[in-house]
Design a protein around this motif. Structure first.
Motif, PDB file in Angstrom:
ATOM      1  N   GLY A  68       0.799  -1.205   0.000  1.00  0.00           N
ATOM      2  CA  GLY A  68       0.000   0.000   0.000  1.00  0.00           C
ATOM      3  C   GLY A  68       0.835   1.259   0.000  1.00  0.00           C
ATOM      4  N   THR A  69       0.140   2.392  -0.014  1.00  0.00           N
ATOM      5  CA  THR A  69       0.798   3.699  -0.065  1.00  0.00           C
ATOM      6  C   THR A  69       0.210   4.610   0.989  1.00  0.00           C
ATOM      7  N   TYR A  70       1.084   5.338   1.686  1.00  0.00           N
ATOM      8  CA  TYR A  70       0.667   6.290   2.719  1.00  0.00           C
ATOM      9  C   TYR A  70       0.681   7.700   2.118  1.00  0.00           C
ATOM     10  N   TYR A  71      -0.449   8.431   2.293  1.00  0.00           N
ATOM     11  CA  TYR A  71      -0.564   9.800   1.783  1.00  0.00           C
ATOM     12  C   TYR A  71      -0.777  10.734   2.975  1.00  0.00           C
ATOM     13  N   PRO A  72       0.236  11.502   3.343  1.00  0.00           N
ATOM     14  CA  PRO A  72       0.080  12.419   4.480  1.00  0.00           C
ATOM     15  C   PRO A  72      -0.776  13.627   4.114  1.00  0.00           C
ATOM     16  N   SER A  73      -1.309  14.274   5.136  1.00  0.00           N
ATOM     17  CA  SER A  73      -2.085  15.493   4.909  1.00  0.00           C
ATOM     18  C   SER A  73      -1.140  16.646   4.590  1.00  0.00           C
TER      19      SER A  73
END
Length: 768
Positions: A240-245
């Motif tokens: 998966g991929t983490y997308y920060p704010s």
């Protein structure tokens, strides 16, 4: 409670005095008092006419106590029953069964208040455990089934759908700490698509399996950041991929999803289902019987609340109560005619003009003739077994449910040569040389996996040391049928036209059975062809199917139902009907009554299956129904799993395996037995006898008589390979000139589907 204890002491003392009197150890005033009390109860019985309902008080010989309305030695109406172990029922009775609204309480303090049917908690009701555990909602045969709300002692709460005693379907579970889940459940676990909400504002939305995220899903934080990907407890499967704010863009872009498994879900544990020590339907009812007028009824019988006689107390099955009828109770009477009589006759008291008694066989002969050496089809059987062993045992990639379109191509078939001396890929054998063809092998391998058929068991059933059995006569189509020795599979020879139909509809069939687990259409496991060498070059095509009636139950009645009338009568009297006789539409003298939720599922599935067959231009199919009458099971029957050995010399004397009466009751009483129950398989139900009126308009389904029997049902849609081709169109045109077009089987698939459904939905009804 003090009143209850006083009653128990009083009834136990009365029972003790009665026992002392019987065995001659007490001749004093106490014994005379007990005799006087017993005489009063007997006189009370004899002062009332048969069928009269009156208020009575009964001190039963085993210490139980009943007060309330009474009729013909049974609680009937509103009454209160105390058992000596502390259980109590207060509510409505019908001829010895808890039926209607009532309250059942356990010694532990647990209570159930709601509807009862035939001794079971069935309908809307509320169960409250002694620890504060509460369920309010729908019940079916003692199990939570339908919509319900459950509140747990620790403050957790579930609101949603239930099936067979556990959460199943859409539901919401809220923990006492404020976290909650909304989505799909299977077998009491969070499984399927759903959302988990935490009190800190974080949310997971996606797929679940066994209570944890598994598959595609998205985890969102309250600050707007999120993680998207494939979830699994196995780190190697995570992707998966983490997308920060926006506020976290300068921070790390990595995040470990194991934190959800290790931390977030740590306290999100679903409370287990409580276990009930004994169900109301398992409680025994000691029925008082007068000792005057007959010495054969001196011994009081002990019955369960649902009306079954306890075989451990009284082995005699004479006049056994089957079920509640509108006016009286049917019972079984052993026929004591000539030596070797192998039938049971079910009569009804006080019911007139209802035809002959229902006569059921005590034993059933194994169907078919064993194919031994010297049989005309012995070599064909060997060829078939060799070919199946080769097809199933051949190594290959594991089957996948997502098949490519090329797998369904009718040209996807493989020939294998089987010389007698053997070859690189085939073993030597004693049969003649032949060639073997597999049609669409990838599809059928996947179908076997979809139907949960173990390859080793499949091969052992068909290709083991036991011979196949050939049914005595071919079907109407001219096809021959063979049964495996364990009765699990049926092999049918096919015409070339039928093979073409199956291959044409194979893709649609696969998608249908994959989409609907409870489909009633025939299960197909393999399609093959044997080509015998020689001048004739004979080809024998055959399909392997599941045997609907492979069961430990004895099938007492079987029906083949189409909804047409022309030629749909066997015209056999009741006394000549055997367990292997297949009756037809005009022979049907029952309405099949299913519990509400099962009936609704049945209607939905019949509509789906008929729509599928109609779209594939199929007609002339039928609903095969098998009935096992539960009260006809004998204590001397073969125990479960103990099959009668096959004797090749005298095979026709072998009986098919079946359950004892105790085993039948155990399945219906023990919720664990529900695991073996599916739509059309091992289904507890009731049948109501019907009769057709001779005058006026003809009736395809007769009028109900109010005469009920408890049964276990088997049913499925068979013969689904008849295309509405030119021959059927000509048959329709020819017969329509001579007979009513609506009465014949050969009609347009759309008309056939509509007529079939109309008929089936009259023959089946909701059990009210």
């Amino acid at each position: 409670m003090k009143a209850w204890e006083a009653t128990v002491r009083k009834t136990q003392a009365a029972a003790k005095k009665r026992a002392n009197t019987i065995f001659g150890t007490s001749y004093g005033i106490g014994g005379n008092a007990e005799e006087n009390q017993n005489d009063d109860q007997e006189n009370d019985n004899e002062n009332h006419a048969s069928g009269e309902v009156y208020h009575a008080e009964r001190f039963l010989p085993n210490g139980d106590y009943y007060t309330g309305y009474w009729s013909d030695n049974f609680p009937h109406g509103f009454g209160k029953y105390w058992w000596t172990d502390g259980c109590m029922y207060v509510g409505e009775w019908f001829r010895g069964k808890t039926m209607g609204k009532g309250t059942f309480s356990w010694p532990s303090g647990a209570t159930y208040e709601g509807n009862f049917k035939s001794g079971f908690m069935d309908g809307e009701g509320t169960y409250t455990n002694s620890n504060g555990n509460t369920y309010k909602g729908s019940w079916v045969m003692n199990l939570k089934h339908g919509y319900g709300v459950k509140e747990y002692p620790n403050g957790d709460k579930y609101e949603g759908e239930w099936s067979r005693g556990s959460q199943d379907g859409q539901g919401k579970y809220q923990w006492n700490n404020g976290n909650y889940y909304v989505g799909e459940w299977r077998n009491g676990n969070i499984s399927g698509k759903g959302k988990m909400f935490w009190t800190n504002g974080n949310v997971y939305e996606g797929n679940w399996e066994d209570g944890v995220p598994k598959g595609n899903g998205t985890y969102k934080w309250v600050d707007g950041s999120f993680y998207v990907g494939n979830w699994s407890r196995d780190v190697e499967e995570q992707n998966g991929t983490y997308y920060p704010s926006n506020s976290l863009l300068e921070t790390t872009l990595e995040w470990d999803p194991q934190e959800v498994y290790n931390n977030d879900l740590k306290d999100c544990v679903v409370c287990p289902i409580e276990k009930v020590p004994i169900w109301p339907s398992q409680k025994k009812l000691a029925v008082w019987r007068s000792t005057k007028g007959s010495e054969t009824v001196n011994k009081p019988r002990r019955m369960s609340v649902d009306g079954r006689i306890d075989g451990a107390v009284d082995k005699d099955l004479g006049r056994m109560r089957l079920s509640d009828a509108a006016a009286s109770l049917p019972y079984i009477d052993r026929r004591t005619g000539n030596e070797g009589d192998d039938t049971l006759s079910i009569h009804t008291d006080g019911i007139s003009n209802r035809g002959s008694p229902l006569i059921l066989p005590k034993t059933v002969k194994r169907q078919g003739e064993t194919i031994c050496k010297g049989h005309r089809n012995y070599e064909l059987m060997l060829n078939l077994q060799l070919g199946i062993r080769h097809s199933v045992g051949r190594p290959g990639p594991p089957p996948s449910l997502d098949l490519k379109p090329s797998a369904f191509d009718p040209k996807e078939k493989y020939w294998t040569k089987f010389p007698s001396e053997g070859s690189k890929n085939t073993p030597p054998h004693q049969s003649c040389e032949f060639r073997w063809k597999d049609y669409c092998p990838k599809v059928f391998r996947t179908l076997r996996m979809l139907f949960k058929v173990d390859p080793a068991d499949y091969m052992l059933s068909i290709c083991g040391n036991d011979a196949l059995r050939e049914l005595s006569s071919p079907g109407k189509s001219g096809s021959f049928f063979y049964l495996t020795n364990d009765d699990r599979y049926m092999i049918k020879t096919m015409k070339k036209a039928e093979v073409k139909v199956l291959l044409r509809m194979l893709n649609a069939y696969y998608n249908h059975v994959r989409a609907f687990e409870n489909t009633l259409v025939t299960k197909y496991f393999g399609l093959h062809c044997v080509k015998l060498n020689g001048p004739a070059q004979k080809k024998v095509r055959f399909v392997i199917m599941g045997n609907l009636f492979c069961s430990e139950y004895m099938i007492h009645r079987r029906y083949d139902l189409k909804g047409s009338t022309f030629g749909r009568l066997t015209d056999k009297p009741e006394s000549e009907i055997e367990a292997t006789t297949t009756l037809k539409d005009l022979d049907l003298n029952f309405i099949f009554r299913l519990q509400k939720t099962w009936f609704q599922e049945f209607r939905r599935q019949v509509d789906r299956d008929c729509e599928f067959l109609e779209n594939e231009r199929i007609m002339d199919y039928s609903l095969l129904v098998g009935l096992h009458f539960t009260e006809a099971a004998n204590d001397d029957q073969t125990p479960p799993g103990a099959r009668t050995p096959v004797d090749n010399v005298n095979l026709e004397c072998d009986s098919i395996p079946r359950l004892s009466r105790a085993d039948v009751d155990q399945l219906l009483l023990d919720p664990a037995g529900w695991a073996s129950i599916k739509l059309g398989i091992n289904m507890p139900a009731r049948v109501e006898r019907t009769e057709r009126k001779n005058e006026g308009e003809f009736q395809l389904v007769g009028e109900p008589t109010g005469e009920y029997y408890d049964v276990v049902m088997f049913f499925g849609i068979i013969d689904i390979l008849q295309d509405y081709d030119i021959s059927k169109k000509l048959e329709h045109a020819y017969k329509s000139i001579q007979y009513d077009p609506n009465s014949i089987s050969a009609v347009d698939p759309k008309q056939y589907s509509r007529r079939f459904r109309d008929y089936v939905f009259k023959a089946f009804a909701e059990d009210t």
